[in-house]
Each structure stands twice: as structure tokens, then as C-alpha cells.
Enzyme design. Structure first.
Site, PDB file in Angstrom:
ATOM      1  N   CYS A  95       0.784  -1.230   0.000  1.00 37.72           N
ATOM      2  CA  CYS A  95       0.000   0.000   0.000  1.00 37.72           C
ATOM      3  C   CYS A  95       0.823   1.291   0.000  1.00 37.72           C
ATOM      4  CB  CYS A  95      -1.000  -0.016   1.151  1.00 37.72           C
ATOM      5  SG  CYS A  95      -2.352   1.155   0.900  1.00 37.72           S
ATOM      6  N   HIS A 204      -3.414  -5.503   2.657  1.00 35.98           N
ATOM      7  CA  HIS A 204      -2.988  -5.622   4.052  1.00 35.98           C
ATOM      8  C   HIS A 204      -3.548  -6.939   4.577  1.00 35.98           C
ATOM      9  CE1 HIS A 204      -1.848  -1.338   4.426  1.00 35.98           C
ATOM     10  NE2 HIS A 204      -2.930  -1.068   3.726  1.00 35.98           N
TER      11      HIS A 204
HETATM   12  N1  GLN Z   1      -1.814   7.145   2.170  1.00 39.68           N
HETATM   13  C1  GLN Z   1      -2.058   6.171   1.199  1.00 39.68           C
HETATM   14  C2  GLN Z   1      -3.439   6.213   0.587  1.00 39.68           C
HETATM   15  O1  GLN Z   1      -4.397   6.550   1.278  1.00 39.68           O
HETATM   16  C3  GLN Z   1      -1.713   4.792   1.743  1.00 39.68           C
HETATM   17  C4  GLN Z   1      -2.684   4.205   2.722  1.00 39.68           C
HETATM   18  C5  GLN Z   1      -2.234   2.897   3.309  1.00 39.68           C
HETATM   19  O2  GLN Z   1      -1.051   2.578   3.313  1.00 39.68           O
HETATM   20  N2  GLN Z   1      -3.172   2.107   3.810  1.00 39.68           N
HETATM   21  O3  GLN Z   1      -3.577   5.892  -0.567  1.00 39.68           O
END
Ligand code: GLN
Length: 251
Positions: A95, A204
């Protein structure tokens, strides 16, 4: 045999249980008698320590943390990571971390964070008015993860929550095809990216706990590259892991 696992910014990048990926890798190695050293990569880590890593793991983070991380990566560590991956070292990035390994990440506030350009891709967050990509993710992977003596399923599962939408260029292939969920952008069916032996994913979970085939592929690939031979990993009793995987597929 032993492996050194680099863990990118544990204090800043570990959302939704991403630190579990480190735990899973370590345990699956130890159960097979493979020693593992975890090297936390923080602002103070030396270049020599990073150069020794066989596997590099990165988790998710929100925009504020990503900004701190990319500033440090661009100062000196990014070049070393690029060299490592071009030498076929192994990586798993979830992510927020792969967003920084592409050409750029446009944050929710419209700020363009210049990335490391390791993955040929860009990520744009279209601001608070565009709904985030949230929910369970199921996607189909290719046969390249099939190693005859390792566990294999054609799917990966995880939980995604991102505002950024990622668009791949020609220099990377997608990691998987979306069956359920959004994946990279909710538009083109791609999920994650692959560059050499580095995987980017929006899943995740922690990802590796429900996807033991990918955990073993990372270990197997890292050992084969380090020891320059085909290694054999003993099978592990993965009934619970596969139950979790199947349940996630059924949601
Ligand atoms: N900040 C990033 C987004 O919202 C990553 C979010 C995350 O790692 N869950 O796309």
C-alpha cells in the site's frame, strides 16, 4: 542458511497489521532451521546495513508519514534499494510503501511526492471527495509463483484501504488480476505490481499470514539467489492459514 530481512521504517509504516508480515516470514524460516536477522531501516540506518539485506519489506502509512519517509529515502537510501532490486534481491511492499517506489505519489492535498522510480507506475489521490478504496480484496496471480514443492493457490487475499489510485506503465507487470475489490485503481482490473523479484500490493491483512504461498515464494527466492542454488523448503502444516485464505475468498 540465513536471511537478513530489512524492514522499512517500522515506526512510520505499519498500518493494518503490516508488521505481521515480518513475524510470518521470521517464523516460517525458523520452523525450517533458517536463521533470520531483522534489520529495521530507520533514519539512522547505515548504507552498509541496507546493502546486506536479502529481503526488504515495507508496509502502509498515511500521507504525513509517507512524506517523512520519502524525504529520507531520496536523500541516500533510495539509490541503494534500487541497486539491491536490480541485483534481484526480493521485496514485498504493501500500500503506502509501493506508492513511494513508483515515479510519484500525488497526496490527498495535491502535493506531488517524487518517488524512487523503481516501479514504473504513478499514484494519484484525488482528494477527500473521491471515495477511498476500502474492503476485502481477492485477486488471481500467475503461475510464476508456482514452485513444484511449495504450497500454491492461484489467489491472493487481503484487506485494502487506500485513497491513492495506482496506474502501471509498460515497465512493470501487475502482480494479480482483481476478482473482488478495487486493486490498483478500481478501473483496469490490475492489482499491485511486479518488478524483478519485488512485489507491490494493496493487500494488508497482514498479507503473508493468509497467503503462505507468497511467504514461501519470498523465502525460497531469496535463499536461491543468496546461495546460488535451488533450495528445498520443508512443507509446513498450513491448514489454518488456508482456512483463513478460503474464508477471505468467500466474503
Ligand atoms: N496514504 C495512502 C493512501 O491513502 C496509503 C494508505 C495505506 O497505506 N493504507 O492511498
Amino acid at each position: 542458511m540465513n536471511l537478513i530481512v530489512g524492514w522499512l521504517y517500522p515506526d512510520l509504516m505499519s498500518t493494518y497489521g503490516d508488521r505481521g508480515n515480518i513475524v510470518v516470514l521470521k517464523k516460517r524460516c525458523e520452523w525450517r532451521g533458517i536463521d533470520v536477522k531483522i534489520c529495521s531501516i530507520t533514519f539512522d540506518t547505515s548504507e552498509q546495513d541496507i546493502q546486506q539485506c536479502d529481503i526488504v519489506i515495507g508496509g502502509g502509512a498515511q500521507d504525513r508519514q509517507q512524506k517523512l519517509v520519502i524525504e529520507d529515502l531520496r536523500r541516500r537510501k533510495g539509490g541503494i534499494l534500487k541497486e539491491l532490486f536490480n541485483e534481484n534481491k526480493v521485496g514485498l511492499f504493501v500500500c503506502g510503501s509501493p506508492q513511494l517506489l513508483g515515479h510519484y505519489y500525488m497526496t490527498g492535498d495535491g502535493e506531488k511526492l517524487q518517488g524512487l522510480g523503481i516501479f514504473d507506475m504513478v499514484t494519484k489521490h484525488f482528494g477527500k471527495d473521491k471515495p477511498r478504496c476500502i474492503g476485502n480484496l481477492v485477486a488471481e496471480i500467475s503461475d510464476r509463483f508456482k514452485v513444484s514443492h511449495l504450497p500454491f493457490r492461484p489467489t491472493i487475499v487481503g484487506f485494502e484501504n487506500h485513497g491513492g489510485r495506482t496506474y502501471l506503465g509498460n515497465g512493470v507487470s501487475s502482480f494479480a488480476r482483481v476478482i473482488k475489490g478495487f486493486g490498483n485503481n478500481g478501473e483496469d482490473g490490475t492489482e499491485g505490481a511486479m518488478y524483478k523479484h519485488c512485489i507491490a500490493t494493496y493487500a494488508h491483512g497482514p498479507f503473508l499470514s493468509k497467503n503462505p504461498h507468497i511467504a514461501d515464494w519470498l523465502i525460497y527466492t531469496a535463499l536461491s539467489i543468496k546461495y546460488k542454488k535451488t533450495v528445498h523448503l520443508d512443507p509446513l502444516p498450513d491448514d489454518l492459514e488456508w482456512k483463513a485464505h478460503e474464508y477471505a475468498c468467500s466474503l
